[in-house]
Design an enzyme around this catalytic site. Structure first.
Site, short mmCIF file in Angstrom:
data_model
loop_
_atom_site.label_atom_id
_atom_site.label_comp_id
_atom_site.label_asym_id
_atom_site.label_seq_id
_atom_site.Cartn_x
_atom_site.Cartn_y
_atom_site.Cartn_z
N TYR A 1 0.83 -1.21 0.00
CA TYR A 1 0.00 0.00 0.00
C TYR A 1 0.87 1.26 0.00
CZ TYR A 1 -3.15 3.74 1.28
OH TYR A 1 -3.84 4.93 1.29
N GLY B 1 -6.57 4.96 -0.67
CA GLY B 1 -7.92 5.02 -0.12
C GLY B 1 -8.77 3.87 -0.60
#
Length: 512
Positions: free
Chosen positions: A54, A61
């Protein structure tokens, strides 16, 4: 010029104030540069692996499930900055933007973000050049960081968007960077995200509010003491032994300040000679209790700010063992709460100050003062409408005391389904601090005039020093009606610029 050296262990509140308000220069320590390089090596190694990480090789998001190929990652980082620079509304003050950028640089230098040393150096270079990105009022929900405000700052680092130069003129950021020999950054994996993901705006505004409130609480003690004198009140209620049996530190300090200002007064205690007044009204007698509770709230908020200053707020973060982990440390709740607490305390301090002013102007409660402190009541209105202005400010303060942090509005397709609204809490606190300054200034204006009208009675030396300094600064005294706004503006400047505090302390020594 003062220089602030940024290392890996955070910065102090005085560092933030020096950069935001004092224009201090910034240097990166060798330790910080080494930590930046070490963390970047970890990010580069993860970026080379096929597994998605990530913020390094994924979207953001609600779009974090998409794995981004290497050839698109630089574009991804540019895109997040451009798309998130979506603020609207009036420009945010220069000192706020400088604090915002400096605090993001502080976190970047912690070695937990994976940003390259050259990006951090560019941030320092932009601040040192006096270049201030154009940041707008609206765009932060106080979660996932102050996203839009920080994005506008990151956009400047890329040489895009608008910024204000040291001459105060807004120009394209690319032109300003070129004029100062600063090369725009070309963002790599994780860097765009790392530049956006922090509580830096709300923290910067908290630190500046704390500095302002520290002076305002002392100023409020002074004006409360002046009002007590003008009302011929008693200083016996300020005795240390009375406050020792309810040992709140703020209350003890406030009472001690008032007692120091009133030392040697020839006005206090006269009501004991002519009953029926037995006790002073709450707004006079309980001044240390109310101001003291606010002082203790400030102390708690300062503790939260110090913890946040020592924090590295980013998502994901690079850990010393080489892991890059997602977390929720970007949530602004700890800062948002205290910003709201301070707005409540400031509103109450303004409220009690207004009650003392109203008492000074009411002939039925002022113990011998003329109505509205007018020169020729009826022909002159005196300070009648100055109290209206003060009342309007207090009413606004009460509205500003409604907590922003009690609200939450979902965003990012319900991925970010609970937010802090800390930026909003900070913005309204800044307004509240300005209003509180004006409220204290009006009490000062009324109390100094009232003391001068007590003919034949001698005020305390500290009170006399305040009156003389105020008059020298254009805060005029008693007399027939005149255009009042300039007098009130002079009183506001007298308080805001620290002259009230300096005048009192020239006699009392440092107040607490």
């Amino acid at each position: 010029m003062h220089t602030v050296v940024v290392g890996t262990s955070g910065v102090t509140a005085s560092d933030v104030l020096a950069v935001a308000r004092g224009g201090a220069r910034i240097e990166l320590s060798a330790e910080a540069v080494a930590a930046l390089a070490a963390a970047r090596e970890i990010v580069d190694a993860l970026a080379a692996k096929p597994e998605p990480v990530y913020g390094v090789s994924t979207g953001f998001g609600a779009l974090a499930t998409r794995h981004i190929s290497q050839e698109l990652r630089a574009q991804l980082q540019r895109n997040i900055v451009r798309s998130h620079a979506a603020g609207m509304g009036p420009r945010v003050e220069r000192e706020v933007v400088r604090a915002l950028m400096f605090l993001r640089l502080k976190t970047v230098c912690s070695g937990h973000t994976g940003v390259r040393p050259e990006v951090a150096q560019t941030m320092a270079d932009v601040l040192n050049a006096g270049i201030t990105p154009v940041v707008h009022e609206y765009g932060s929900l106080g979660c996932s960081g102050d996203l839009a405000p920080l994005s506008h700052c990151a956009l400047t680092l890329m040489g895009e968007g608008d910024a204000e130069g040291p001459d105060g003129v807004v120009r394209p950021a690319g032109e300003l960077l070129a004029a100062h020999g600063i090369k725009p950054v070309e963002l790599r994996e994780k860097e765009g995200l790392a530049l956006l993901n922090g509580t830096d705006g709300m923290l910067g505004m908290l630190i500046m509010a704390l500095a302002d409130l520290d002076a305002l609480y002392k100023s409020a003690d002074i004006t409360a003491a002046l009002s007590l004198e003008a009302l011929l009140g008693t200083d016996k209620v300020l005795a240390p032994e009375l406050h020792a049996i309810r040992p709140h530190p703020g209350q003890i300090a406030s009472a001690a300040n008032m007692l120091a200002v009133l030392k040697g007064s020839g006005l206090t205690g006269h009501h004991q000679d002519d009953a029926p007044r037995v006790q002073d009204a709450y707004s006079v007698r309980c001044a240390p209790q109310v101001a003291g509770a606010g002082r203790d709230t400030v102390a708690h908020a300062r503790l939260v700010a110090e913890r946040e200053l020592a924090s590295a707020v980013d998502n994901p973060v690079v850990l010393p063992d080489g892991r890059v982990e997602s977390n929720g440390n970007f949530h602004g709740a700890p800062v948002a709460y205290v910003l709201d607490f301070l707005a409540v305390a400031a509103a109450d301090l303004g409220s009690i100050a207004e009650r003392r002013t109203d008492r000074l102007l009411d002939k039925n409660r002022s113990h011998g003062l003329p109505p509205f402190l007018a020169d020729d009541a009826g022909v002159d209105s005196g300070l009648m409408i100055a109290q209206y202005t003060q009342a309007a400010l207090v009413s606004e303060m009460k509205r500003l005391a409604v907590p922003a942090s009690a609200d939450s509005i979902p965003s990012s397709a319900m991925q970010e389904d609970h937010v802090s609204m800390g930026w909003s809490a900070a913005r309204k606190l800044r307004t509240a601090v300005g209003n509180l300054t004006r409220i204290i200034a009006i009490e000062l204006y009324a109390a100094t005039r009232a003391i001068e009208l007590r003919e034949g009675l001698t005020p305390a030396p500290a009170s006399q020093a305040v009156i003389e300094a105020a008059r020298a600064a254009g805060v005029r005294g008693a007399g027939p009606d005149r255009f009042l706004a300039p007098d009130l503006a002079a009183a506001d400047a007298f308080v805001r610029e620290g002259h009230l505090l300096a005048a009192a302390e020239s006699v009392t020594g440092p107040l607490r």
